[in-house]
Design a protein around this motif. Structure first.
Motif, mmCIF file in Angstrom:
data_model
loop_
_atom_site.group_PDB
_atom_site.id
_atom_site.type_symbol
_atom_site.label_atom_id
_atom_site.label_comp_id
_atom_site.label_asym_id
_atom_site.label_seq_id
_atom_site.Cartn_x
_atom_site.Cartn_y
_atom_site.Cartn_z
ATOM 1 N N LYS A 70 2.887 3.267 -7.680
ATOM 2 C CA LYS A 70 2.227 2.303 -6.445
ATOM 3 C C LYS A 70 0.814 2.901 -6.299
ATOM 4 C CE LYS A 70 5.617 0.771 -3.211
ATOM 5 N NZ LYS A 70 5.314 0.140 -1.545
ATOM 6 N N LEU A 71 0.625 4.311 -6.190
ATOM 7 C CA LEU A 71 -0.635 4.482 -6.519
ATOM 8 C C LEU A 71 -1.766 4.996 -7.831
ATOM 9 C CD1 LEU A 71 -2.438 7.164 -5.420
ATOM 10 C CD2 LEU A 71 -1.311 8.796 -6.335
ATOM 11 N N GLY A 72 -0.565 4.608 -8.881
ATOM 12 C CA GLY A 72 -0.992 4.595 -10.047
ATOM 13 C C GLY A 72 -2.034 3.058 -10.147
ATOM 14 N N ARG A 73 -0.710 1.910 -9.292
ATOM 15 C CA ARG A 73 -1.526 0.630 -9.287
ATOM 16 C C ARG A 73 -3.251 0.617 -8.376
ATOM 17 N NH1 ARG A 73 0.960 -3.927 -10.723
ATOM 18 N NH2 ARG A 73 -0.102 -5.028 -8.721
ATOM 19 N N ILE A 74 -3.557 1.256 -8.289
ATOM 20 C CA ILE A 74 -4.387 1.561 -6.758
ATOM 21 C C ILE A 74 -5.438 1.938 -8.352
ATOM 22 C CG2 ILE A 74 -5.496 1.669 -4.910
ATOM 23 C CD1 ILE A 74 -2.390 1.173 -3.791
ATOM 24 N N PHE A 75 -5.224 3.295 -7.861
ATOM 25 C CA PHE A 75 -5.835 4.213 -8.549
ATOM 26 C C PHE A 75 -6.356 4.391 -10.064
ATOM 27 C CE2 PHE A 75 -6.512 8.988 -10.082
ATOM 28 C CZ PHE A 75 -7.418 9.684 -8.921
ATOM 29 N N ASP A 76 -5.795 3.791 -10.837
ATOM 30 C CA ASP A 76 -5.733 3.345 -12.021
ATOM 31 C C ASP A 76 -7.498 2.777 -12.132
ATOM 32 O OD1 ASP A 76 -6.279 3.387 -15.419
ATOM 33 O OD2 ASP A 76 -5.646 1.165 -14.889
ATOM 34 N N PRO A 77 -7.330 1.101 -11.707
ATOM 35 C CA PRO A 77 -7.994 0.099 -11.053
ATOM 36 C C PRO A 77 -9.300 0.639 -11.061
ATOM 37 C CG PRO A 77 -6.677 -0.248 -10.135
ATOM 38 C CD PRO A 77 -6.463 0.525 -10.923
ATOM 39 N N PHE A 78 -9.479 1.584 -9.731
ATOM 40 C CA PHE A 78 -10.351 2.150 -8.895
ATOM 41 C C PHE A 78 -11.211 2.814 -10.100
ATOM 42 C CE2 PHE A 78 -11.899 6.135 -6.933
ATOM 43 C CZ PHE A 78 -12.665 5.805 -5.634
ATOM 44 N N VAL A 79 -10.292 4.096 -10.318
ATOM 45 C CA VAL A 79 -11.834 5.199 -11.664
ATOM 46 C C VAL A 79 -11.722 4.062 -12.645
ATOM 47 C CG1 VAL A 79 -10.868 6.481 -13.034
ATOM 48 C CG2 VAL A 79 -9.651 6.926 -11.411
ATOM 49 N N ASP A 80 -11.545 3.106 -12.885
ATOM 50 C CA ASP A 80 -12.318 2.412 -14.133
ATOM 51 C C ASP A 80 -13.556 1.578 -13.480
ATOM 52 O OD1 ASP A 80 -10.092 2.731 -15.972
ATOM 53 O OD2 ASP A 80 -8.904 0.440 -15.552
ATOM 54 N N LYS A 81 -13.850 1.405 -12.208
ATOM 55 C CA LYS A 81 -14.875 0.387 -11.590
ATOM 56 C C LYS A 81 -15.862 1.790 -11.362
ATOM 57 C CE LYS A 81 -12.043 -3.063 -9.560
ATOM 58 N NZ LYS A 81 -11.304 -2.872 -10.498
ATOM 59 N N ILE A 82 -15.528 3.193 -11.235
ATOM 60 C CA ILE A 82 -16.080 4.309 -10.910
ATOM 61 C C ILE A 82 -16.539 4.840 -12.708
ATOM 62 C CG2 ILE A 82 -16.032 7.239 -10.773
ATOM 63 C CD1 ILE A 82 -16.088 5.390 -7.984
ATOM 64 N N ILE A 83 -16.134 4.442 -13.668
ATOM 65 C CA ILE A 83 -16.376 4.340 -14.919
ATOM 66 C C ILE A 83 -17.357 3.845 -15.251
ATOM 67 C CG2 ILE A 83 -15.530 4.655 -17.552
ATOM 68 C CD1 ILE A 83 -13.221 5.813 -16.329
ATOM 69 N N ILE A 84 -17.276 2.278 -15.122
ATOM 70 C CA ILE A 84 -18.696 1.510 -15.367
ATOM 71 C C ILE A 84 -19.461 1.250 -14.774
ATOM 72 C CG2 ILE A 84 -18.512 -1.020 -15.886
ATOM 73 C CD1 ILE A 84 -16.803 0.557 -18.483
ATOM 74 N N CYS A 85 -19.163 0.869 -13.046
ATOM 75 C CA CYS A 85 -20.042 0.269 -11.824
ATOM 76 C C CYS A 85 -20.486 1.805 -12.008
ATOM 77 C CB CYS A 85 -19.830 0.370 -11.032
ATOM 78 S SG CYS A 85 -18.269 -1.764 -11.250
ATOM 79 N N GLY A 86 -20.872 3.191 -11.895
ATOM 80 C CA GLY A 86 -21.282 4.498 -12.280
ATOM 81 C C GLY A 86 -21.727 4.519 -12.693
ATOM 82 N N THR A 87 -21.926 4.028 -13.694
ATOM 83 C CA THR A 87 -22.414 4.595 -15.292
ATOM 84 C C THR A 87 -23.500 3.832 -15.592
ATOM 85 O OG1 THR A 87 -20.977 5.615 -16.467
ATOM 86 C CG2 THR A 87 -22.852 4.997 -17.698
ATOM 87 N N PHE A 88 -23.376 2.671 -14.896
ATOM 88 C CA PHE A 88 -24.326 1.372 -15.123
ATOM 89 C C PHE A 88 -25.666 1.893 -14.054
ATOM 90 C CE2 PHE A 88 -21.161 -1.871 -17.773
ATOM 91 C CZ PHE A 88 -22.870 -1.704 -18.245
#
Length: 197
Positions: A70-88
């Motif tokens: 359950k942690l991975g299902r939440i944490f993985d997409p959260f990190v994806d958004k940090i990578i993309i949104c944060g960089t932009f």
């Protein structure tokens, strides 16, 4: 007559390889944003490329070895958004990056919308898995970021390189909007079917 003892499957522990990879990607994402703040474009490019390039590994590993948590299902997409949104967002603050504020707004708004829809649908017991348009959307977004970082890192960037960056940014925005619309239609259909049942 004896009956065989029943065994219950032990849920996978959160201390596993997929969650470790996701944690590493999280710190790489923070590193990218920090490096961009200091205009260290080549180190930022390396860190971003490693983070983006290993994105598929944690999911593949979790599915192959039964380590989905359950942690991975939440944490993985959260990190994806940090990578993309944060960089932009970080690129918006850099003069001459070609990343306009509205581009970052479109990308962040789409992620917030789809995350909200996913939480609503899956909270009601539905399946709101990622679609191919969403996966290709991230590929184009990563490609656009990489091209922009290469352009920023070059001393005398040729005009064609910036043209490639502009084209890749427009393509990423277009697929971001299309993907968001596709998720909206899918969510509307699920909610409509749920209301009928």
């Amino acid at each position: 007559m004896t009956t065989a003892p029943t065994t219950t499957a032990t849920p996978p522990t959160i201390y596993n390889v997929p969650n470790l990879l996701t944690t590493i990607r999280f710190f790489l994402a923070i590193g990218v944003i920090a490096l961009l703040a200091f205009e260290e474009y080549w180190p930022a490019l390396i860190a971003f490329s490693v983070a983006a390039g290993t994105d598929w590994m944690d999911g593949y590993w979790a599915r192959k070895y039964g380590q989905v948590t359950k942690l991975g299902r939440i944490f993985d997409p959260f990190v994806d958004k940090i990578i993309i949104c944060g960089t932009f967002i970080a690129l918006v603050a850099i003069d001459g990056s070609s990343v306009a504020p509205w581009i970052a707004i479109v990308i962040v708004a789409r992620e917030l919308l789809v995350t909200s829809l996913r939480g609503m649908i899956e909270g009601a017991g539905g399946d709101f898995s990622a679609r191919w348009s969403g996966k290709w959307k991230m590929v184009l977004q990563c490609a656009a970021i990489i091209i922009v970082l290469i352009c920023l890192g070059m001393r005398d960037t040729p005009a064609w390189a910036w043209q490639a960056a502009t084209i890749s940014l427009w393509a990423a925005v277009a697929l971001t909007l299309y993907s968001g619309w596709e998720y909206i239609l899918a969510a509307a259909k699920m909610l409509r079917d749920g209301a009928k049942s």
